[in-house]
Motif scaffolding. Structure first.
Motif: not given
Length: 349
Positions: A24-25, A27-30, A33-34
């Motif tokens: 998930l991280l 692919a969707l890192d921001n 979210l981190q």
């Protein structure tokens, strides 16, 4: 990672972390979210005539917002002390509260299986309404889907929530050697209760879920001292949540088994079925890391609130085993507490 998803990936423990970090991280890192927190503090204030009477609004009637989401698949949907309706409100309210926010608005999305009884749905919605009113939040949007018979398990619920940031905290980065670790009440009640309801082995007269909103508890803790981080220890329980505080840091949390409050009924249920209460889910308990000199004032404030008569200081932040959690046992020895490995009890929340 394995080639297929197993129940272990929903445990909230080691496998869940593996799924998040490996898939998930990347692919969707921001930046939001981190943080991997219970919610996200969104940049910038919210404007538009928001009027807050509880102090949650910032200057000029504006405040940063906190956003969180959660899904609920608990089985059975009704258990001593609550049901999936109460649980879905408390779960999202608590995630917002642990971020230092005052919860205000929730969404409610229902996934129903064909054949689910209307009378049961009415009971669940009444529970949602009752708990939302008690928590001071409004259900402002939602969705309903129905799947064919045999393609679901009665009812699943997703709730998302918005709150207004009142008490910003530094989070893991603010944890310092010497800090105190506090739990707001007896642990493992929810997990043990659902286990009992599912198996029918244990008499439930003395065993009830701890499911409750924690907004007042979070506000009381923040008002009474310097809180570094707060978290409600749901899936994976107390031990897993403490590991989330220390992993990736040079710090260790040392906890004393004799100071961790565990109700006799919870201990009996866990002994009978071979579960460890340190890994049993809570749905109405708070873990907090605080400045040591403020710990007693925070515990005193918590003990005046529902469900928190057993609030206690259970440990200290040290550098003895960096990145780990160390338990001092009743017998005087020590053992490492890791994250939950595997799935102790699926469908717990």
């Amino acid at each position: 990672m394995e080639e297929i998803i197993t129940l272990d990936y929903g445990s909230g423990g080691q496998k869940t972390s593996e799924l998040i970090e490996a898939m998930l991280l990347p692919a969707l890192d921001n930046p939001a979210l981190q943080q991997l927190s219970d919610g996200a503090v969104l940049a910038g204030p919210v404007h538009g005539g928001v009027s807050e009477t509880d102090g949650s609004a910032g200057p000029n009637g504006s405040s940063p917002i906190v956003f969180s989401t959660d899904s609920f698949v608990v089985s059975p949907w009704r258990f001593p002390g609550g049901d999936i309706g109460k649980l879905c409100v408390c779960g999202t309210v608590n995630d917002l509260s642990m971020m230092g926010a005052v919860p205000k608005y929730l969404s409610l999305s229902l996934i129903l299986e064909e054949g689910f009884y209307i009378r049961d749905l009415k009971e669940i919605i009444a529970s949602v309404a009752r708990e939302a009113n008690a928590a001071g939040v409004h259900i402002v949007t939602g969705d309903t889907k129905v799947v064919e018979h045999g393609k679901g398990d009665g009812i699943y619920i997703n709730t998302s929530g918005i709150g207004f940031l009142k008490n910003p905290m530094p989070g893991k980065a603010g944890i310092t050697e010497g800090d105190a670790v506090i739990v707001s009440g007896s642990i493992g009640c929810h997990g043990a209760c659902v286990m009992m309801a599912r198996t029918g082995i244990i008499n439930g007269d003395a065993l009830f879920s701890d499911c409750q909103p924690l907004t007042a508890h979070a506000l009381a803790a923040a008002a009474s001292g310097r809180v570094r981080i707060m978290r409600d220890p749901t899936r994976g329980g107390l031990a897993t949540t403490l590991n989330e505080f220390t992993e990736g840091t040079g710090l260790c949390i040392e906890v004393d088994e004799d100071t961790i409050p565990i109700d006799p009924a919870v201990a009996a249920a866990c002994d009978l079925l071979g579960f460890d209460p340190l890994y049993c889910a809570c749905e109405g308990r708070m873990l907090a890391v605080t400045a040591p000199e403020d710990a007693e004032a925070i515990v005193s404030a918590l003990r005046r609130l529902p469900g928190s008569k057993n609030a206690s200081v259970i440990g200290t932040v040290t550098r003895r085993r960096p990145g780990h959690v160390l338990l001092k046992t009743t017998l005087g020895g020590h053992r490492l507490l890791g994250k939950l490995s595997g799935q102790q009890l699926p469908r717990i929340c």
